[in-house]
Design an enzyme around this catalytic site. Structure first.
Site, PDB file in Angstrom:
ATOM      1  N   GLN A   1       0.832  -1.193   0.000  1.00 43.11           N
ATOM      2  CA  GLN A   1       0.000   0.000   0.000  1.00 43.11           C
ATOM      3  C   GLN A   1       0.867   1.244   0.000  1.00 43.11           C
ATOM      4  O   GLN A   1       0.641   2.175  -0.761  1.00 43.11           O
ATOM      5  CB  GLN A   1      -0.889  -0.016   1.253  1.00 43.11           C
ATOM      6  CG  GLN A   1      -2.114   0.823   1.113  1.00 43.11           C
ATOM      7  CD  GLN A   1      -2.959   0.358  -0.060  1.00 43.11           C
ATOM      8  OE1 GLN A   1      -3.101  -0.833  -0.300  1.00 43.11           O
ATOM      9  NE2 GLN A   1      -3.480   1.294  -0.814  1.00 43.11           N
TER      10      GLN A   1
ATOM     11  N   HIS B   1       2.455   2.991  -3.166  1.00 38.87           N
ATOM     12  CA  HIS B   1       1.650   3.711  -4.152  1.00 38.87           C
ATOM     13  C   HIS B   1       2.035   5.175  -4.244  1.00 38.87           C
ATOM     14  O   HIS B   1       2.082   5.760  -5.323  1.00 38.87           O
ATOM     15  CB  HIS B   1       0.159   3.648  -3.774  1.00 38.87           C
ATOM     16  CG  HIS B   1      -0.573   2.519  -4.426  1.00 38.87           C
ATOM     17  ND1 HIS B   1      -0.781   2.459  -5.770  1.00 38.87           N
ATOM     18  CD2 HIS B   1      -1.149   1.402  -3.911  1.00 38.87           C
ATOM     19  CE1 HIS B   1      -1.451   1.353  -6.073  1.00 38.87           C
ATOM     20  NE2 HIS B   1      -1.692   0.689  -4.961  1.00 38.87           N
TER      21      HIS B   1
ATOM     22  N   GLU C   1     -10.448   2.107   2.711  1.00 36.12           N
ATOM     23  CA  GLU C   1     -10.649   1.655   1.333  1.00 36.12           C
ATOM     24  C   GLU C   1     -10.486   0.128   1.283  1.00 36.12           C
ATOM     25  O   GLU C   1     -11.335  -0.570   0.739  1.00 36.12           O
ATOM     26  CB  GLU C   1      -9.599   2.342   0.450  1.00 36.12           C
ATOM     27  CG  GLU C   1      -9.698   1.993  -1.015  1.00 36.12           C
ATOM     28  CD  GLU C   1      -8.497   2.525  -1.807  1.00 36.12           C
ATOM     29  OE1 GLU C   1      -7.488   2.936  -1.190  1.00 36.12           O
ATOM     30  OE2 GLU C   1      -8.572   2.496  -3.055  1.00 36.12           O
TER      31      GLU C   1
END
Lengths: 431, 431
Positions: free
Chosen positions: A260, A263, A328
């Site tokens: 994650q 990114h 998310e």
């Protein structure tokens, strides 16, 4: 990286601060974008060519026709694509399509006891524009995630725009467009591409809705053309929340946190656990694995600035924290994963069990990877077939049904001071 | 009122002009609204009290507790409501509820051949704020149309805000809130009410989404707080398009056009017909009926400035015109009504047959009367249960499933330059 403990007396305050962290600085590009949109709306292709020459190095002699990527160029891109990711894209496309087919909504029609026939009908949007960023954020997987649900919905025309700096487009992006059934591809980007999709030019016909991620200019342009066309959500930096008990493998958890974090420096990775040992082991593993990543600098900054490890007494205590964070992506790697998942209200996507790293969902799981960020999972859903359809309600009264319902409508029309409403019913009933 | 004929050589241009008409002047209240929101977010109840004193004449000694409308006050409002509209509201509530119950979406879960379990789950929003305008636009029917779908969705908390100029709230609005199951009612309005719902104050807890119509300040405030909370569409002036053949009753058609026109000087009512006789008779009937309406001045201005009668060769020719106009309400009063309706792609709601005036749908039909305006039916739907729920996707891999899918995810992660993504899969497979 922040470490919190729910047993600490100041935890409430600290957690509230974590919730309130702003990870995005809104660039003030609105005035520039407003000018570009106005120009493209007024001058069409001529403006589009000017901006594409200026920003993407399009040659001075190129005509508007050159903005269209031809089927032959897409053939060549497919041929030039490395076979392994190409095959992976085909697998991903098939799985995304199968998952989204189950989302196609049903029409409804019934006639009630009064003789009123009522229901609704879903229809696909007549056309959709798909924005694909250029540069390193040009992801073929995102082309599939946006275009496949639109095609499953039955959208007859998808026009894709992607900036091609100095004429270069990622061949896998074009291959993904071909796989997904994208109908038209244009090498334009930025606010000018959004404006062209919204207002149309001689070369690019206007669309009903624009989807897809983009930079600050693209996001500002989408906000501005909203109303003229529909838009999808404005996505913020990505985020993952991992809920794990002492049984979780700290190396795997650390790898998922870093997947994650890589990114974007503004991405956020959070671990909530009931195990001190896991918390310590993951913290150490993150440091160890960082060195192995090509995007180590980005991941390290994200982890340092926005990463967090939260210790809770029992994992069940984490559920209200999850709902407030409304992540998310939520991974649950714990013995009672299913039971915990069932109690969560707010999450874009849930990944259950140790063998479901979020990256599987990014690519080949089947569910959509376009998901609500920045706590918007409290009120919105990931992209799906419904985003490319709309519902029309249907109502039909027989004379008898109107006689039964009419007096109530007349009473409400009059009570609301809308006598014309009341009259339109009364005139049919000789009231 | 504009009269067009599709057989005229300049029809294309004239129709395009009709499509492009702007019926709303955007009031520039954004700076004022920004200040109010910032103030309420910072000072909470104190700011809310200040603005409510200034704008709604709240007494100087009133405390924040006085902003809450008590259950006893609602009891009194129900008792003070005239019985006929009260009974009509009860009928409307039952019908709206029945219609929307059919919209509750199904969860989905399946395990595919590879052993991947995938699907989704719908959950209700945790809380919703409902804005109800004050003054003449304070419609009890709109309270039902917004609150009933939220309750059908399962929203546990609906907080309604409605300005009460000099302390007065329409008793039928409170009665509708009671009927619909609204949980909290506050006598506040304007941008300050929207800010309170978005950020919370000591008296009003924050919500996840704000719905409901309002003036320019309310609309600007909703746009501004979007992201912090969800919002519904921003509704524009209402509109109707009537498709009618020579069999239609001109007095009924005229009454329906005027029912729309009386809403607002910016409302729009259009008739498309294949009959010169009907066109002439409707034009005459509109003039005749105008005199009978209490809101004649509003309806006359709307009809004069935005009304239109379009003559087409055959009604089937009208379908592409309907799709371009994408009307909020479409009435079809023609022999072939069903066949025409089936060919329309873009409309918020369709009312079939001569005995289905749109006003029935406004009040007691069952479908929602909150519908997309200003051509947004090209890309959006009326309000419904889905607006109060969100979908969480679910994914779970067995070790075998991860082995089957993992290599494709690794290939795509590497192709996209996201090695951390690839690693998070590879580390579990010893790749």
């Amino acid at each position: 990286m922040l470490r919190l403990d729910s047993r600490h007396p100041d935890f409430g305050q600290h957690f509230a601060r974590l919730l309130a962290v702003k990870r995005e600085v809104a660039e003030d590009v609105d005035e520039t974008v407003r000018g570009i949109i106005r120009d493209v709306a007024a001058r069409g292709d001529a403006a589009l060519l000017d901006y594409t020459r200026r920003f993407d190095g399009l040659g001075p002699d190129a005509s508007a026709a050159a903005l269209r990527v031809s089927p032959e160029e897409i053939d060549a891109a497919v041929a030039a694509s490395p076979p392994e990711p190409l095959a992976a894209l085909a697998l991903a496309k098939a799985r995304i399509e199968a998952y989204h087919r189950a989302q196609v909504p049903a029409d409804h029609r019934e006639t009630d006891a009064l003789g009123v026939t009522l229901g609704w009908r879903w229809t696909a949007l007549e056309s959709v524009g798909l924005y694909v960023p250029g540069g390193t954020a040009s992801y073929p997987s995102s082309v599939l995630m946006n275009a496949v649900p639109a095609k499953v919905a039955g959208v007859p025309r998808i026009a894709m725009v992607a900036p091609a700096p100095n004429g270069v487009t990622n061949p896998l992006v074009l291959a993904a467009a071909r796989l997904a059934g994208v109908d038209e591809v244009f090498r334009v980007g930025g606010a000018q591409a959004v404006a062209a999709l919204a207002y149309g030019t001689a070369t690019i016909a206007p669309v009903a809705k624009i989807v897809g991620p983009g930079n600050a200019y693209v996001a500002a342009a989408k906000r501005r053309v909203f109303g003229q066309v529909g838009i999808d959500m404005i996505a913020g930096p990505s985020e993952v929340l991992i809920l794990a008990d002492g049984s979780a493998n700290p190396d795997w958890v650390a790898a998922d946190l870093l997947a994650q974090a890589e990114h974007d420096t503004a991405a956020q990775a959070i671990l909530i656990t009931d195990s001190d040992a896991l918390a310590d082991a993951v913290a150490a593993a993150v440091e160890g694995q960082l060195a192995l990543l090509p995007r180590a600098a980005i991941a390290a900054a994200s982890w340092r600035d926005y990463g967090a490890i939260v210790r809770v007494e029992r994992l069940a205590d984490a559920v209200p924290l999850v709902d407030r964070l409304a992540p998310e992506h939520l991974e649950i790697e714990a013995a009672e994963a299913e039971a915990l998942a069932a109690r969560v209200r707010n999450a874009g996507a849930i990944f259950l069990g140790a063998h479901t790293p979020e990256a599987i969902g990014d690519y080949v799981g089947g569910p959509n990877h376009v998901l609500p960020t920045a706590r918007s999972a409290r009120f919105s859903s990931g992209l799906g077939v419904l985003d490319f359809m709309k519902r029309t309600s249907l109502l039909s009264c027989t004379p008898e049904a109107l006689r039964a319902l009419g007096p109530a409508a007349v009473a409400l029309g009059r009570a609301e001071g809308l006598d014309g409403h009341a009259r339109s019913v009364a005139i049919r009933l000789n009231l």
